[in-house]
Structure formats: C-alpha cells, structure tokens
Design a protein around this motif. Structure first.
Motif, mmCIF file in Angstrom:
data_model
loop_
_atom_site.group_PDB
_atom_site.id
_atom_site.type_symbol
_atom_site.label_atom_id
_atom_site.label_comp_id
_atom_site.label_asym_id
_atom_site.label_seq_id
_atom_site.Cartn_x
_atom_site.Cartn_y
_atom_site.Cartn_z
ATOM 1 N N THR A 105 43.250 30.231 45.221
ATOM 2 C CA THR A 105 42.529 29.500 46.264
ATOM 3 C C THR A 105 43.375 28.377 46.861
ATOM 4 N N GLU A 106 44.523 28.090 46.245
ATOM 5 C CA GLU A 106 45.379 27.017 46.777
ATOM 6 C C GLU A 106 46.387 27.524 47.793
ATOM 7 N N LEU A 107 46.415 28.846 48.003
ATOM 8 C CA LEU A 107 47.483 29.430 48.824
ATOM 9 C C LEU A 107 47.234 29.333 50.320
ATOM 10 N N GLY A 108 46.030 28.914 50.693
ATOM 11 C CA GLY A 108 45.736 28.843 52.117
ATOM 12 C C GLY A 108 45.350 30.188 52.704
ATOM 13 N N ILE A 109 45.023 31.138 51.847
ATOM 14 C CA ILE A 109 44.589 32.458 52.301
ATOM 15 C C ILE A 109 43.124 32.625 51.903
ATOM 16 N N PRO A 110 42.285 33.176 52.792
ATOM 17 C CA PRO A 110 40.885 33.381 52.412
ATOM 18 C C PRO A 110 40.784 34.250 51.155
ATOM 19 N N VAL A 111 39.944 33.818 50.204
ATOM 20 C CA VAL A 111 39.791 34.555 48.954
ATOM 21 C C VAL A 111 38.342 35.034 48.818
ATOM 22 N N VAL A 112 38.191 36.298 48.458
ATOM 23 C CA VAL A 112 36.865 36.802 48.090
ATOM 24 C C VAL A 112 36.972 37.305 46.656
ATOM 25 N N ILE A 113 36.007 36.915 45.839
ATOM 26 C CA ILE A 113 36.059 37.336 44.445
ATOM 27 C C ILE A 113 35.174 38.558 44.235
ATOM 28 N N ALA A 114 35.760 39.600 43.640
ATOM 29 C CA ALA A 114 34.977 40.739 43.190
ATOM 30 C C ALA A 114 34.724 40.527 41.708
ATOM 31 N N LEU A 115 33.515 40.138 41.365
ATOM 32 C CA LEU A 115 33.192 39.820 39.978
ATOM 33 C C LEU A 115 32.880 41.121 39.244
ATOM 34 N N ASN A 116 33.868 41.603 38.507
ATOM 35 C CA ASN A 116 33.806 42.958 37.948
ATOM 36 C C ASN A 116 33.194 42.980 36.543
ATOM 37 N N MET A 117 32.922 44.154 36.064
ATOM 38 C CA MET A 117 32.365 44.393 34.722
ATOM 39 C C MET A 117 30.963 43.799 34.613
ATOM 40 N N MET A 118 30.270 43.663 35.726
ATOM 41 C CA MET A 118 28.927 43.090 35.658
ATOM 42 C C MET A 118 28.001 43.971 34.827
ATOM 43 N N ASP A 119 28.304 45.266 34.772
ATOM 44 C CA ASP A 119 27.473 46.149 33.932
ATOM 45 C C ASP A 119 27.499 45.692 32.477
ATOM 46 N N LEU A 120 28.685 45.266 32.024
ATOM 47 C CA LEU A 120 28.799 44.819 30.632
ATOM 48 C C LEU A 120 28.067 43.500 30.422
ATOM 49 N N VAL A 121 28.191 42.606 31.403
ATOM 50 C CA VAL A 121 27.533 41.303 31.289
ATOM 51 C C VAL A 121 26.025 41.514 31.190
ATOM 52 N N ARG A 122 25.510 42.396 32.051
ATOM 53 C CA ARG A 122 24.058 42.627 32.047
ATOM 54 C C ARG A 122 23.628 43.296 30.763
ATOM 55 N N LYS A 123 24.433 44.240 30.316
ATOM 56 C CA LYS A 123 24.077 44.952 29.087
ATOM 57 C C LYS A 123 23.983 43.978 27.904
ATOM 58 N N ALA A 124 24.882 43.006 27.907
ATOM 59 C CA ALA A 124 24.871 42.031 26.811
ATOM 60 C C ALA A 124 23.708 41.055 26.978
ATOM 61 N N GLY A 125 23.041 41.117 28.141
ATOM 62 C CA GLY A 125 21.913 40.228 28.376
ATOM 63 C C GLY A 125 22.332 38.836 28.825
ATOM 64 N N ASP A 126 23.592 38.669 29.182
ATOM 65 C CA ASP A 126 24.065 37.366 29.653
ATOM 66 C C ASP A 126 23.781 37.236 31.147
ATOM 67 N N SER A 127 23.925 36.024 31.661
ATOM 68 C CA SER A 127 23.772 35.888 33.112
ATOM 69 C C SER A 127 24.756 34.865 33.650
ATOM 70 N N ILE A 128 25.132 35.071 34.901
ATOM 71 C CA ILE A 128 26.088 34.185 35.548
ATOM 72 C C ILE A 128 25.462 33.658 36.830
#
Ligand code: GDP
Ligand code: MG
Length: 762
Positions: A105-128
């Motif tokens: 994010t410091e590079l001066g280029i637009p950044v979009v985050i693809a938050l991956n492995m959400m299937d695992l996060v949900r399966k574990a019952g965690d939340s973000i």
C-alpha cells in the motif's frame, strides 16, 4: 480501442496465488521468465475483461532486497508501475500476510485485497470484520475462496475498477522519530521522483536498502546527511533502522487485528492446538523430537525386519546388496566378462571399478527412499514447522535466529539448496553463519556413510543413524554459540515470525513426489558423478609402481623377481604393517598418495591410507566415500581364504575388519570417529561452490571450509581419544590434548557474550 490495463497479482507463497491466477485467466496464459533470471513469469488475460493483463508475481513475504523473488517483484512494481495490485491474502494467516500488504500500500499503486481461504475461516467458525479491516488499510477487500471459485471474479472486477480510478493512500504511520527521519529523507533525496512513490523510496532509504541507494545514486554528502537522521532515530528507539521498520509494522498489524479477527469460542482449543500443547511443550518438545527421529531412523536404517528390527529400508537394502550389490555383483560380472575373453584390465575396470563403486552406492537406495519418505511425511503433515518453532525457542536463548533452522531442514536432502535457503535470512552475519554451518546436517549423500558404519560395525543399531542427525544439529548449535561470541558474528538475532499451520493429513501426491525427487537425484548422481569418479579411483587403486616398474599392481605382484623379500620389507615399513599383510594395492598410486596424508587422521583413530583416501574423495561427492570403499575392498579372493558368504555385505565385513586392525581393536570407535569427521568436514565441491556463490567472497568461503574441517577434526579427536581412554587403552599425550580441546570448547561455549559487556556500559 479501450486502453489496456495491467494488474499485478501479489501475495505470500502458498496464499493461493496460482489457484486464483488460473481461475481468473482460464487458459489465456503465457509463461516465460523474468528478464535475466530463472524465476518463472506468468501472464494472462482476464476472463471478465480481455483488455486486462494479469501478471503473476513471485510469491514473497516482503519487498526487502534479499531474495531473487523479492527483487523481481519489487522491480516490476516500481519500474513497470502496473495500474493496480491484486493482493491475495491468506485469511487463515492474516498477521504474516498483511506484513506484505502494509508494504504494497506504500507503493502509490491502487491495491485491492482478495481475502482468500474464507471457506476455511468460516468452517472454523471464525469471523473477520472486513469492513473495519478495509477502512484501516485504506483499500477495498473482497472475500474469496480461490479453491471453490467463490468471489474470484468480483475480486477481478474490483481490481479493474481500482485500476481505472482508484487510489490507495497508506493509512499507517510509523513512530515519531521514524516519521521525522522519513520527512527529512523525502526532502533531500526523493523530491524529484513521482509523488506517489516518494514514501516507499524514503522508507527503503531509511532501511539503508543498498539496491535503492545505488539505483537513486544518492551522492556521498547527502548520504552522510541522511545517515545522521537515521542514526538519531536508531538511537532514540534503540534498534537498527531495518528492525525498527519491521517491528513497527508487526506491532501495527497485531494492534489492528485485535478487534478484527474473532476466533470462535475464545479459549476453546482446536485439535491442532491440543496436539501442539504437548508437541511444542517446553519440557517435552525435545524428547518427543528425539523419539520421532529415532523412529524415522529405526524404520529407514535400523535393524532389518528380518533380524527382529522394524526397518523396512535395511531389509530392502540387504536384499539389493544380495542381488545386485557388493561381492555378488562384482564377482559375478567378473566371471561373466572373463568367460567372454574380455581383456583383464577391462574386466577390472568394469567389475572392480564401475560396478563395485556404483553398486556400493546404489545398495543404499532403499534405505534412502524410506528415510526421505519419512522426512517428507513429517514435513507435509506440519510437524517440521513445529521443529523450526521449537528450534527458534532454543536458538533464541543463545542469540541465534530460528530462521537458521529452515536451511537445516532443507539440508537433510542436499546441502546445496540448504545453503541457498539461507538467503531468506536478512541479517548478513546470521546469514554467513548459517551458510557456514548448514552442511553439518547429514545430507542424502552422507547417509550411505552412516548406513555403512551402522550396518557393518554396529549391527544395524538405530542409535548410530539417529546420533548422526543430532550430531549435525548439535554441531550447528554449538558452532552458532561459539561464533556468536566472536567479534565477526556478534549482534542480536533478526526477528523471526512464524505461523504454525494446522496439522493435516499428508497429501500423498506431495509426499511421494518429494520422496521421488530426492531419491531420483541421488540415483542420477550415482549414474554420473559416481561412475566417472569410480573410474578414476579404480585407475588409482589398480596402477602403481612395484620395485621401480609401473603397471597394474596385481600383475606386477605375480612377478616374483620384482616382489623380493627385501622389497616386501620396504613396503611393510612404508605402510606401517606386518610383512605378511602386504598386498598389491599397497603399491597403488592411491596408496602412495593417501599414505602420507593419513598421518592427519592418526590422532582420530583411522590413520590408514584406505579411510584417508575415502575421506578425501568425499570432496568430489559424499557418496564417493562409500563407492571408494566398495572399490578398495572389492578385490578378488584369489586364494579362496575368505569364506564366501551368501550375502553381498562381504565387502562391508572386510571394511569392518580393517577398521578393527587399524585401530588396534577399537574398530567401532574408530569407525564412529570416521563417520563424525566425514559428516562435519568440508562438504562436496558442488556444495562448496554454493557456499562461494552465497558468501560472494573467496575469503569467507575459505574461512567456512577451514572452520568446518577444524571443527570436524577436533570433535572426532575428542571422541576417539576419550572413547579409547574409557575403553581402558589410554594414550596419555592424546588424552591430555583431547581434554585441553574439550576445555577450550566448553570455555568458548560458556563465556559471556560480547554484547553483554556493551549493554552493561549503557
Ligand atoms: P501459491 O503458492 O500462492 O501459488 O498457492 P497455490 O495456489 O498453489 O495454493 C496453495 C494451496 O492452498 C493449494 O493446496 C490450494 O489448493 C490451496 N488453496 C488455495 N486457495 C484455497 C481456498 O480458497 N481454500 C482452500 N481451502 N484452499 C485453498
Ligand atoms: Mg504458485
């Protein structure tokens, strides 16, 4: 026509980059290399918009300049300035992954985050709390599962949108003294660069990033000026500039995540956590590790299942030795070739040279494959990551970085990639130290030596092989501690953050592939390097001069006018053996060359020309040690004195007998000292080459080799001398020197650190 857009896909290794890239580009891919380097470059057109080119950057943890991958990635981002960065982040490993994000994010280029492995996060019952995370990082976040394909096209669309009119302004600021220095740096050095890149450059200059300083061509006086600002910040925060930046990033990330990542049912432990409670327990961790490695070696190189042990590896190795290895192979082929009327020298070359040498090495392949299979299994299920974690805890206590353990793990396959893996250690002193010590680990090529000693002299005892592994680790730890106490290596260890991945059932595909790759490279070497060097060794053991006449020593010895009683006496004198033990090979070129050198190994218990020759040829390739024994002891049993045993280990029995003779009846001890020396001394030439490349300095390379050889010698010396004294055969002079060496070693181990003195002054 619409303007073409370029989007770069960036993320940590294993974050799912390849999976996402394939989902986004389908079959529209072009694969090549990054200019000038061997790192693979993949590009493809997006399925959702053919006008957009997606570039897959190498997987990286940081934009520092220490690995090839990092340099490739950051050069691309800085010089080619893509229109947007799609940063793939492993949601199950946020802390580690966001470390890279804070830099992107410091590079001066637009950044979009693809938050991956959400299937695992949900399966574990965690939340973000994605909304909050997005706000704090200042960029858009799309939740995805690259594996299942959920949300991936949305992520692509978000990246396109950002590329067209997005902006990412870094939300994170460093502490006061750092920002103060950064402001100064921006003012004097980077004001003529594109505005959006200024911050990134300033931070890199603050970190004293040599590559950036060189690229910007900062004049000496300006550098000196900046240096004052940097040092002021360093003094105020009591750390070096690079560590300050690293630490502040991590502190920022962990603060941010506190309110954002919610674990299901706090305090409830997952199965992985429960296992880790025991496996990484402060008291139990090491004993468990020893037991695990003992089992690994018991299965691979211990007592054969045929002899009441549990080793499948040894069982198979004995079997291959019966069928193809050792005496059966050499004697059988000799008989066959002779029946064809092949010239005697050629029979010798093929049977006693190539087949004996290569066969000796190949005999160990089954043991090796079982060993590699075990190690790959431990790696794949996640246990080895725990070992790195445990080692870090131990290393840290001695001021060493746990990062050194990763190269060690790699080094159990082959020392060369092990040495190369040390690149991930940013701190130059720690990196040098790791390069110097990584090859202490018993690599695949050294395992036949261990297998030979364990099998021939210790009746297949698992402890010999297990001890070889732990001697390697101990040598690294001991060397680390001792070296850290010298001026050259003093200093605090680099920060090392490691996430422990949850345990999982090993993926058999990965395990088998890993096993086969290691095993195959071993077999390939037996077919190339070992063939060639076996020919050379055969020549050196077969030819020589007898009483002034040069030729094949076996033939010359048939000539009784040459081999007079008087002559036999001179040979016996030269070789320090009784006259009735003189054999043709004692006049071979190899014996002549090795005999004078063997004096070096006299104090280690194996000062005879044969082990000496084997040790020295080990420099070509460590397998050569065993190949060489195979050749030297493959002699034809002409007078039939020796009882031909059924199994092919006959050659190894001769080796064992010889060790007994050389050492005056302490064959096991001498062989063990021999093994220790060969494990710890300078590695093969190929690995020395890798050390030279990574050290990038002839002086340091020589220092490394010198250190390894001296260390190996001293340890083998102590073991032999003390061991012999315990066995009741005290050699007063040897014992005194051994005790003195031991005392010196212990003194260097336990004396206080250099920094300790410095700290008390402040
Ligand atoms: P790369 O090293 O970043 O290229 O990562 P890969 O694309 O090779 O993925 C690493 C591993 O993570 C592979 O085993 C993938 O199948 C797995 N993986 C990738 N994305 C996901 C995901 O969204 N969910 C799950 N469960 N696994 C994933
Ligand atoms: Mg990949």
């Amino acid at each position: 026509m619409e303007k073409q857009l370029r989007i770069a896909l960036a993320g940590n290794p294993n974050s799912g980059k390849t999976t996402l890239f394939n989902k986004l580009t389908g079959s529209n891919q072009f694969v090549g290399n990054w200019p000038g380097v061997t790192v693979e470059k993949k590009e493809g057109r997006l399925i959702v918009d053919k006008n957009v080119i997606l570039t897959d950057l190498p997987g990286i943890y940081s934009l520092s300049p220490y690995t090839l991958e990092e340099v490739v990635a950051r050069n691309y981002l800085i010089e080619e300035k893509p229109d947007a960065i799609l940063n793939i982040v492993d949601a199950t490993n946020l802390e580690r992954n966001l470390y890279l994000t804070t830099q992107l994010t410091e590079l001066g280029i637009p950044v979009v985050i693809a938050l991956n492995m959400m299937d695992l996060v949900r399966k574990a019952g965690d939340s973000i709390n994605v909304k909050e995370l997005s706000r704090q990082l200042g960029c858009r976040i799309v939740e995805i599962s690259a594996l299942k394909g959920d949300g991936v096209q949305d992520a692509a669309r978000a990246a396109i949108e950002a590329a067209k009119n997005g902006k990412t302004i870094p939300q994170h600021s460093f502490s006061g003294p750092v920002e103060h220095a950064l402001a100064h740096i921006e003012e004097v050095t980077v004001h003529n660069l594109p505005e959006e890149q200024q911050r990134w450059y300033a931070i890199k200059i603050f970190e004293r990033d040599e590559k950036v300083l060189k690229q910007l061509n900062v004049p000496e006086d300006v550098r000196a000026h900046i240096e004052q600002d940097i040092q002021a910040a360093e003094k105020e925060l009591d750390d070096d500039a690079e560590s300050i930046i690293t630490n502040e990033r991590y502190v920022y990330i962990s603060q941010m995540l506190k309110g954002i990542y919610k674990k299901k049912g706090k305090g409830e432990l997952s199965i992985s956590d429960k296992i880790d409670r025991i496996v990484t327990n402060r008291v139990l961790a090491l004993p468990i590790f020893v037991v695990v490695m003992f089992l690994v070696y018991a299965l691979s190189m211990g007592k054969s299942i045929a002899d009441g042990g549990i080793s499948i590896g040894t069982f198979l190795t004995d079997w291959t030795n019966d069928v193809i290895g050792g005496a059966v192979l050499t004697d059988g082929s000799r008989a066959l070739l002779e029946s064809w009327g092949v010239a005697p020298w050629l029979v010798g070359l093929i049977s006693d040279g190539i087949l004996a040498g290569v066969g000796a090495v190949l005999g160990f392949v089954p043991q090796m494959l079982v060993l590699f299979l075990m190690l790959c299994l431990l790696e794949d299920c996640g246990y080895m990551a725990r070992i790195a974690f445990i080692m870090d805890r131990i290393f840290r206590r001695f001021g060493l970085s746990g990062k050194s353990f990763i190269p060690m793990l790699v080094g159990t396959g082959c020392g060369i990639p092990g040495v190369m893996a040390s690149r991930t250690i940013e701190n130059e002193r720690d990196r040098r130290m790791t390069i110097m010590t990584t090859t202490f680990m018993p690599c695949g090529a050294k395992m036949p030596i261990v297998g030979l000693i364990a099998g021939a002299l210790f009746g297949g005892s698992t402890w010999v092989a297990t001890s070889a592994y732990f001697i390697g680790i101990a040598a690294i730890v001991i060397s680390g501690i001792m070296l850290k106490k010298t001026k050259m290596f003093a200093g605090d260890p680099a920060p090392f953050v490691m996430e422990l991945p949850p345990y999982h059932v090993p993926a058999w595909g990965n395990v088998l592939r890993g096993t086969w790759e290691r095993g195959w490279s071993f077999i390939k070497r037996a077919g190339t390097v070992i063939v060639v060097s076996s020919i050379v060794i055969w020549f050196l053991t077969s030819f020589g001069s007898v009483n002034g006449k040069f030729g094949m020593v076996d033939e010359l010895y048939e000539d009784k006018s040459l081999v007079t009683d008087e002559y036999v006496t001179t040979v016996a004198d030269r070789m320090h053996i009784p006259e009735d033990e003189v054999e043709p090979m004692d006049d071979s070129l190899l014996a002549r060359i090795a005999q004078p050198v063997s004096i070096v190994f006299k104090p280690l218990g194996f000062g005879d020309w044969k082990p000496t020759a084997a040790t020295v040829t080990g420099l070509v390739a460590k397998e050569e040690v065993v190949a060489n024994f195979g050749i030297m002891y493959a002699y034809d049993d002409k007078d039939g004195e020796e009882e031909l045993e059924e199994n092919g280990n006959q050659i190894w029995n001769r080796v064992a007998e010889d060790f007994n003779t050389i050492s005056g009846g302490h064959g096991r001890l001498a062989a063990y000292a021999f093994m220790i020396f060969n494990l710890l001394c300078a590695p093969c030439f190929a690995a020395i080459g890798a050390i030279k490349r990574e050290m990038n300095s002839a002086k340091w390379t020589w220092f490394a080799i010198g250190y390894q050889c001296c260390f190996a010698w001293v340890i083998a010396f102590i073991v032999w001398q003390l061991g012999r004294a315990f066995a009741g055969a005290v050699n007063a002079v040897g014992l005194v020197f051994a005790l003195a060496a031991l005392a010196l070693l212990l003194w260097q181990l336990f004396k206080p650190y250099k920094e300790a003195q410095r700290l008390t002054v402040q």
